[in-house]
Design a protein around this motif. Structure first.
Motif, PDB file in Angstrom:
ATOM      1  N   ALA A   6      51.344  36.414  43.795  1.00  0.00           N
ATOM      2  CA  ALA A   6      51.124  37.032  45.106  1.00  0.00           C
ATOM      3  C   ALA A   6      49.698  36.798  45.591  1.00  0.00           C
ATOM      4  N   ALA A   7      48.724  36.893  44.681  1.00  0.00           N
ATOM      5  CA  ALA A   7      47.323  36.676  45.057  1.00  0.00           C
ATOM      6  C   ALA A   7      47.092  35.239  45.512  1.00  0.00           C
ATOM      7  N   LYS A   8      47.653  34.298  44.764  1.00  0.00           N
ATOM      8  CA  LYS A   8      47.498  32.879  45.127  1.00  0.00           C
ATOM      9  C   LYS A   8      48.097  32.601  46.503  1.00  0.00           C
ATOM     10  N   VAL A  19      41.495  39.136  43.400  1.00  0.00           N
ATOM     11  CA  VAL A  19      42.381  39.311  44.554  1.00  0.00           C
ATOM     12  C   VAL A  19      43.620  40.108  44.151  1.00  0.00           C
ATOM     13  N   ALA A  20      44.182  39.785  42.981  1.00  0.00           N
ATOM     14  CA  ALA A  20      45.359  40.513  42.498  1.00  0.00           C
ATOM     15  C   ALA A  20      45.040  41.985  42.304  1.00  0.00           C
ATOM     16  N   ARG A  21      43.832  42.279  41.787  1.00  0.00           N
ATOM     17  CA  ARG A  21      43.436  43.680  41.591  1.00  0.00           C
ATOM     18  C   ARG A  21      43.332  44.397  42.931  1.00  0.00           C
ATOM     19  N   ALA A  22      42.825  43.688  43.941  1.00  0.00           N
ATOM     20  CA  ALA A  22      42.745  44.288  45.271  1.00  0.00           C
ATOM     21  C   ALA A  22      44.138  44.537  45.839  1.00  0.00           C
ATOM     22  N   LEU A  23      45.069  43.607  45.592  1.00  0.00           N
ATOM     23  CA  LEU A  23      46.443  43.788  46.078  1.00  0.00           C
ATOM     24  C   LEU A  23      47.124  44.969  45.394  1.00  0.00           C
TER      25      LEU A  23
END
Length: 473
Positions: free
Chosen positions: A346-348, A380-384
């Motif tokens: 998802a982050a990518k 980015v994944a952590r932010a999502l």
């Protein structure tokens, strides 16, 4: 709270072995049941006869699934323990001997010991996965891994039978004008399945290639056929065993692709009315498979008190690993790998399909300052995770409020699409809280660790900085 007796359950492939351990200290009473409909009905009747009692099971969602479903259908509360924890307790309390009866007794006594310490509720099974959704997403993952392995096996076979064809289909043969990975081309796979003996290609006309590749002819395929005719001149006779292996490998690849498509179509069908998945699909770059995997692995957002808990469960959080005066935060090795993979995907995709968002800018700054692509995607994944946590909680809180739920969730998407600007982070020590200033190295160091490091240096060499400044003066 008064002590309670316990029923320990050790499941196997055929049935379950139960041990009733009383608080009076009498010898445990053993009983076995098959996991047939009749056997499970007898098990439920036996359990209900015991009144207020602890029901504990070794393992979860494996061989114990039929038993769990029967208990859940009757509204009976039960607890699940990791087999490794039960094994440690058994060795410490009951000795090294092991069989189904001893295992069942260990489960019961372990449950009683945890209740006496007030720690039993942590193992209560409250949330249960959507077996249909989770089964499809995990099946898709397994078949994707099988497909990758089979494609790699086919590449090795092609390299053995003809290095020229191997390089040509990989797009790296300087004498052949073929670009890209052609094993993703349906026509090439059909050709290899129909005519695995590549020496026959030497005599093929354009029409022969067209028929073997599925019967369609268009500009791109016509050019591809011309290049295949060119590389076919270098082919040498190959053993029939290799032809058979190529045919089997390609047939398996085509079958796996067909199965993956059917799974994806089924996911599209069963998730049409799933509000959580529909909301996640509203983010650019997150499609049905990723959204379905996220929901299937999270199970229920109420399992997590905060987004930090969800991040740790996904392997994106940090845990305390301090000793003495030294404080340290490390990554946990125990997490849901499938959920982490889905969040990384998802982050990518989010960064790729939302180039103007703050998250994409955050990602580009991290990479520009020297951080690896993988580590930047973790941030980015952590932010999502923060975004998804708030959105899913909003949906869960308004499950029975009709269209208000969807409207609120959509507003949350618009508000949070450009988040990760450093102003809403709550977990101070998490690695994604790094500032956007240039990095000195690839390792993130939180403010507390930096301060502690300078404090220790000052204690060791109290006059060094003063003497240096005085000398320069």
């Amino acid at each position: 709270m008064r002590p309670r007796s316990a029923i320990g359950i050790d499941p196997d492939a055929k049935g379950i072995r139960c041990s009733l351990v009383g608080i009076e200290g009498d010898k445990p009473k053993m009983k076995g049941f098959l996991v047939t409909q009749k056997g499970l009905e007898g098990f439920i009747r036996w359990v209900k006869q015991k009144g207020d009692i602890i029901i504990a099971i070794e393992g979860s969602n494996g061989q114990s699934k039929p038993t769990e479903q029967a208990l859940r259908a009757e509204g009976l509360v039960f607890y699940s323990f990791k087999p490794s924890d039960v094994a440690k307790f058994r060795k410490a309390v009951l000795g090294q001997n092991k069989n189904n009866d001893i295992d069942a007794e260990s489960v019961a006594r372990y449950a009683m010991a945890l209740e006496a310490q007030g720690k039993l509720n942590g193992n209560k099974r409250v949330w249960f996965p959507d077996t249909e959704l989770q089964g499809l997403t995990r099946s898709h993952e397994q078949k994707t891994n099988q497909l990758t392995a089979e494609v790699n096996r086919l590449w090795k076979l092609l390299r053995t039978v003809s290095p020229d064809l191997y390089l040509a289909l990989g797009g790296v043969n300087p004498d052949i004008e073929i670009n890209g990975n052609m094993l993703q081309n349906q026509g090439i796979l059909t050709l290899l399945a129909e005519k695995p003996d590549i020496v026959e290609w030497k005599t093929f006309s354009v029409m022969d290639f067209q028929e073997a590749m599925g019967g369609r002819l268009y500009t791109g395929r016509q050019k591809l056929i011309q290049e295949l005719q060119k590389v076919a001149k270098t082919f040498r006779p190959i053993p029939s065993s290799l032809s058979l292996m190529i045919e089997d490998s390609v047939t398996q690849i085509l079958l796996l692709k067909k199965q993956l498509k059917r799974i994806h179509d089924m996911l599209e069908q069963i998730t049409q009315d799933n509000k959580a998945i529909s909301i996640l699909r509203g983010y650019n770059g997150i499609a049905t498979l990723t959204a379905s995997t996220l929901i299937a692995e999270i199970v229920n957002i109420r399992r997590f008190v905060s987004n930090d808990g969800l991040a740790c469960y996904a392997g994106l959080g940090m845990i305390d690993n301090s000793t003495g005066e030294r404080s340290n935060m490390v990554h946990s090795s125990l997490f849901n790998h499938r959920l982490k993979d889905a969040l990384m995907t998802a982050a990518k995709n989010f960064v790729h399909f939302n180039p103007g968002s703050h998250l994409a800018g955050y990602y580009r700054n991290l990479v520009k300052d020297g951080m690896s692509v993988t580590e930047s995607r973790k941030r980015v994944a952590r932010a999502l995770v923060r975004v998804f946590f708030r959105v899913l909680y909003s949906i869960d809180e308004k499950t029975n409020t009709g269209n208000t739920e969807c409207a609120d969730a959509e507003r949350e998407i618009k508000r949070e699409n450009d988040m990760a600007n450093g102003q809403v982070r709550s977990d101070k020590n998490h690695e994604s809280n790094i500032s956007l200033s240039p990095l000195k190295n690839h390792v993130t160091i939180c403010d507390d660790k930096v301060n502690n490091r300078f404090d220790r240096r000052e204690r060791k060499e109290p006059g060094k900085k003063l003497n240096k400044s005085a000398k320069s003066a």
